[in-house]
Scaffold this motif. Structure first.
Motif, short mmCIF file in Angstrom:
data_model
loop_
_atom_site.label_atom_id
_atom_site.label_comp_id
_atom_site.label_asym_id
_atom_site.label_seq_id
_atom_site.Cartn_x
_atom_site.Cartn_y
_atom_site.Cartn_z
N ILE A 156 0.83 -1.20 0.00
CA ILE A 156 0.00 0.00 0.00
C ILE A 156 0.87 1.25 0.00
N GLU A 157 2.04 1.12 0.60
CA GLU A 157 2.98 2.25 0.60
C GLU A 157 3.40 2.55 -0.85
N ALA A 158 3.73 1.50 -1.58
CA ALA A 158 4.15 1.71 -2.97
C ALA A 158 2.99 2.27 -3.80
N LEU A 159 1.78 1.79 -3.51
CA LEU A 159 0.62 2.31 -4.24
C LEU A 159 0.46 3.80 -3.96
N GLU A 160 0.66 4.17 -2.71
CA GLU A 160 0.52 5.58 -2.33
C GLU A 160 1.53 6.44 -3.10
N LEU A 161 2.75 5.97 -3.17
CA LEU A 161 3.77 6.70 -3.94
C LEU A 161 3.35 6.84 -5.40
N ALA A 162 2.83 5.76 -5.95
CA ALA A 162 2.41 5.80 -7.36
C ALA A 162 1.28 6.80 -7.56
N LEU A 163 0.34 6.81 -6.59
CA LEU A 163 -0.78 7.76 -6.69
C LEU A 163 -0.28 9.20 -6.60
N ASP A 164 0.75 9.40 -5.75
CA ASP A 164 1.34 10.75 -5.63
C ASP A 164 1.95 11.19 -6.96
N ARG A 165 2.61 10.25 -7.58
CA ARG A 165 3.45 10.62 -8.71
C ARG A 165 2.70 10.63 -10.04
N TRP A 166 1.76 9.69 -10.23
CA TRP A 166 1.09 9.56 -11.52
C TRP A 166 -0.41 9.79 -11.39
N LYS A 167 -1.00 10.16 -12.51
CA LYS A 167 -2.44 10.32 -12.50
C LYS A 167 -3.07 8.94 -12.74
N VAL A 168 -3.38 8.24 -11.67
CA VAL A 168 -3.93 6.88 -11.77
C VAL A 168 -5.45 6.99 -11.80
N LYS A 171 -8.69 -2.71 4.25
CA LYS A 171 -9.35 -1.53 4.79
C LYS A 171 -8.53 -0.28 4.47
N ARG A 172 -7.23 -0.35 4.70
CA ARG A 172 -6.36 0.79 4.42
C ARG A 172 -6.35 1.13 2.94
N LEU A 173 -6.34 0.07 2.12
CA LEU A 173 -6.38 0.26 0.67
C LEU A 173 -7.61 1.07 0.27
N VAL A 174 -8.76 0.64 0.78
CA VAL A 174 -10.01 1.30 0.40
C VAL A 174 -10.00 2.75 0.92
N GLN A 175 -9.48 2.96 2.14
CA GLN A 175 -9.40 4.32 2.68
C GLN A 175 -8.52 5.21 1.83
N LEU A 176 -7.34 4.66 1.48
CA LEU A 176 -6.39 5.44 0.68
C LEU A 176 -7.03 5.86 -0.65
N LEU A 177 -7.67 4.90 -1.31
CA LEU A 177 -8.27 5.21 -2.61
C LEU A 177 -9.44 6.17 -2.44
N PRO A 218 -11.26 4.95 -8.14
CA PRO A 218 -12.07 3.73 -8.05
C PRO A 218 -11.20 2.46 -7.97
N LEU A 219 -11.69 1.50 -7.19
CA LEU A 219 -11.05 0.18 -7.12
C LEU A 219 -11.92 -0.83 -7.84
N ILE A 220 -11.37 -1.45 -8.88
CA ILE A 220 -12.07 -2.55 -9.54
C ILE A 220 -11.58 -3.83 -8.87
N GLU A 221 -12.46 -4.43 -8.06
CA GLU A 221 -12.08 -5.59 -7.25
C GLU A 221 -12.54 -6.88 -7.91
N ASP A 222 -11.60 -7.74 -8.23
CA ASP A 222 -11.92 -9.05 -8.80
C ASP A 222 -11.91 -10.06 -7.66
N ASP A 223 -13.10 -10.54 -7.29
CA ASP A 223 -13.22 -11.43 -6.13
C ASP A 223 -13.57 -12.86 -6.55
N ILE A 224 -13.14 -13.23 -7.73
CA ILE A 224 -13.58 -14.51 -8.29
C ILE A 224 -13.13 -15.72 -7.47
N TYR A 225 -12.05 -15.57 -6.67
CA TYR A 225 -11.58 -16.70 -5.86
C TYR A 225 -11.99 -16.60 -4.39
N GLY A 226 -12.69 -15.51 -4.03
CA GLY A 226 -13.00 -15.26 -2.62
C GLY A 226 -13.69 -16.42 -1.92
#
Lengths: 489, 489
Positions: free
Chosen positions: A249-261, A284-290, A296-304
């Motif tokens: 999630i830390e790396a995702l946060e950096l990516a969100l800072d740097r690029w228009k995701v 939970k943190r992922l969803v909060q961060l986004l 938007p988070l496209i969540e693939d839960d096919i194996y849940g």
């Protein structure tokens, strides 16, 4: 305990709760084994003692122990009790967290994917390359029986007219009921049915991003996702991903800072190909961060639903407060791939998705939707899941064992706790594409690692499917694979 | 004729040929009636005489005359013979050739389309607004019976595993066989099955054009096509179209000269909404013109089999020598909308389409494909087509008659010779969207003309579906529609 009066046989209230209870007991003990409270070869508490400790009936404990026995966690020794089964082998190390390139890139895996796909159609090839359960592991016979009855009963509903989006109300009602297991409180109106999960993912991506936009993905990532991004001419930014705990999630946060995701597209529960399961806290943190960034988070839960242990993990959607999570899934990995029935909970894009579904395929086939709805309503699904979860746990264990015995030294392999795929990291010098070719010449299909990243990295990795019945042919095939890999080191 | 010796009863070689023969005889006579060789109220040749003239058996002529009787072309008068039925009413004039704007434009019909679509889901609404045959006009019962048998017989094939693109070999073989009727010599390998025609059209457009590109279309045009263009952020250039003979090839040529057109997307046989049928010579010229410019033609042939008279017209694909025509169709208008089975012959884009299909929905549902394949193999389709063609011819005639009686003076209506939709041009001052609203309030759904062009032109036009059983409710509804339209003049 000593002060307790003479014990009456315990009874639990209802059958349904008892079913849940023995699973809870089994899980509790399994956790203790995992945490080293009981070690290999040690005796676990007697049935009577655990019944006292947990205040559950004798029969519940017996059922729990039998379950753990069938999962290979415990073994029964006559006149002695249950013992933690000694693993006579050490599972290989797991792959490390991935370190993908840290900037957005176009995707080109389609040509390779088409090649692998075509090989998967040859009937006499051992199918370890596609993530499709063997027919014998699916409840197709029951489903087809239900479908046949519906077809004969209700000609008008079954084939005449389109089941226009959002799709069959019966099925959406059942999906909404089951969603509670994943922590989601849904109404049937929140759901749009689709022609499989692939259509759901594709529609979601089209709803929230356009050509040229950047999408954050796992690394390695599901090749269906990669190809969708490629086809829509979008870009992918790969996020470092741990094969146990999912994306950083830390790396995702950096990516969100740097690029228009513009969107994040993940498989938080039992990711394909690594089987990584994001812990609840991280989801939970992922969803909060986004949510903070309105991404938007496209969540693939096919194996849940295919968690090896009950209860299944929550969907990231369950932490969504802003309608930003688009939950996609299907029954293709659990019930019937050939029925092509999936679904999406599009959150705030509900209207767009309904419309995109209409433009894309007009409607989902009616009869398969109705058959699955009836199967779910009758409770057949839970019964089936209990059985198949144990089967996949065993399949994963067996194949891991085979990899540890037959594959070259230094091979690493994931230890998924759900789903049925293994991600194998071979020694660096092994060319997985060449391995794929040589294996195919011997009628064995594997998925080369290149499929799972935008620029075909992971060239020394392969994905194996464990959803095939264990037999001599499979064992021999794994010996062959190991030998071929050895030749390439 | 007088010199002919005593006549032996004629026999035709085989049953199949005879079936063809009586249709040919009926068609020949029908053409003579159309061309005025025999006028209203005139007697046509006696059975014996026509049998001599055409050198066919008595029974063939009888069958032909009965056919024309059931189509309302002839009437039998006891002890006298067959007469051309007098039409007691004059059909209204047909709309003129359209004159759309002559430059490419973005498309915005989606919001309106979604509104109409939603209204179509209300169960107690009379469905004159969507081009879906009423269940009673479809052979769903037989199909569902076949599907049920297959489901019980072959659990593995029916639901387990994906029927990966190009899709069911059984179905592709049957489609290839039937394609000869449309003048196309195909092999099963030329075909990719899809989740309905809508997916086929969408995949084709994605294969040959991208966001910002211009696509040439009819005017008015099928709104599914328009929405696909809109969703893919392409532009449309409308070509003037005659409601009888289809698009103006001269106008298309001018458009090709002037603009960079990346694809042409048409319904050459019984276009939706006008029912226009391009004469063979024009189809041929169209294909030649596009071949010279190397512009692909996406041909939607979904109504081709529903020609009111046999034989059905050829597909434009039959004139294709360069693999530039992408032929799309489905069984949704003829057999079972809810099965979601369509197909595409992608010509030189075979590989791309196979792959796009895979990315879009992974596979088409298996059981519906197998059921349709078996229905086709058993010959049930031809039998069904013979019946339904006459039903649609009658439905179109009856509704045209109702329009001529109940609708405001100056209304024009198409005279389609295939399919089941009518395009009605009301007096200029009638606001069709308002008519749509007022009709819906009275539980009647019609398709407002705005749906059929990029910028919602044709504001005084509506499309009506004739694929509904004729009953009092329908008749009353048409009276109501006429009255509402009158109020808006």
């Amino acid at each position: 305990m000593a002060t307790q009066p003479k014990r009456e046989p315990r009874t639990e209230p209802a059958r349904a709760t008892e079913g849940m209870l023995y699973e809870q007991v089994a899980q509790k003990l399994h956790e203790q084994v995992t945490n080293g409270v009981y070690r290999q070869g040690e005796r676990v508490p007697s049935v009577r003692r655990l019944s006292d400790q947990l205040e559950v009936s004798i029969s519940t404990v017996i059922e729990a122990y039998r379950r753990l026995e069938s999962q290979g966690v415990l073994e029964a020794r006559p006149q002695s009790g249950y013992y933690v089964r000694a693993r006579l082998w050490q599972p290989p190390a797991q792959p490390e967290i991935s370190k993908p390139p840290c900037s957005p890139t176009s995707v080109s895996v389609s040509a390779l994917a088409l090649k692998v796909l075509r090989a998967s159609r040859e009937p006499d090839v051992l199918q370890l390359g596609v993530a499709v359960p063997h027919t014998s592991l699916l409840p197709i016979k029951q489903l087809n029986g239900i479908l046949a009855r519906i077809a004969r009963r209700d000609a008008g509903r079954g084939g005449g007219g389109y089941d226009f989006p959002p799709g069959s109300p019966e099925l959406r009602r059942q999906i909404a009921r089951r969603a509670l297991d994943a922590g989601c409180t849904l109404s049937p109106e929140d759901i749009v049915t689709t022609s499989g999960c692939q259509e759901a993912l594709s529609l979601c991506l089209r709803a929230v991003a356009k050509s040229g936009d950047t999408v954050a993905i796992e690394s390695p990532a599901f090749y269906g996702t990669l190809q969708t991004i490629e086809q829509l001419r979008m870009k992918a930014i790969e996020i470092p991903t741990c094969p146990r705990r999912g994306i950083s999630i830390e790396a995702l946060e950096l990516a969100l800072d740097r690029w228009k995701v513009k969107a994040c597209m993940l498989v938080p529960n039992f990711s394909n190909p690594t089987g990584a399961l994001m812990p609840e806290e991280r989801k939970k943190r992922l969803v909060q961060l986004l949510a903070e960034r309105e991404v938007p988070l496209i969540e693939d839960d096919i194996y849940g639903d295919l968690s090896h242990r009950a209860p299944r993990p929550k969907a990231a959607k369950s932490y969504d407060r802003k309608g930003l999570v688009m939950l996609c899934s299907s029954f293709s990995k659990t019930l019937a791939p050939g029925y092509r029935v999936g679904w999406v909970v599009p959150g705030r894009w509900r209207e767009q998705i309904e419309h995109l579904k209409y433009i894309n395929t007009m409607a989902t086939a009616t009869l398969p939707q109705l058959a699955i709805a009836e199967f779910l309503e009758r409770g057949g699904y839970d019964h089936y899941l209990r059985k198949v979860r144990a089967q996949y746990a065993q399949g994963v264990e067996r194949m891991t064992h085979a990899v540890s015995r037959y594959f070259p030294d230094g091979s690493r392999v994931t230890q998924p706790t759900g789903g049925f795929v293994l991600w194998v990291e071979l020694p660096k010098q092994v060319d997985a594409l060449e391995l794929h070719r040589r294996a195919l010449a011997r009628k064995i299909l594997i998925a080369p690692g290149g499929l799972f990243s935008p620029k075909q990295a992971y060239r020394h990795c392969i994905r194996l499917t464990c959803a095939v019945p264990w037999d001599e042919r499979l064992d021999r095939a794994l010996v062959t694979l190991g030998r071929l890999a050895e030749e390439l080191t």
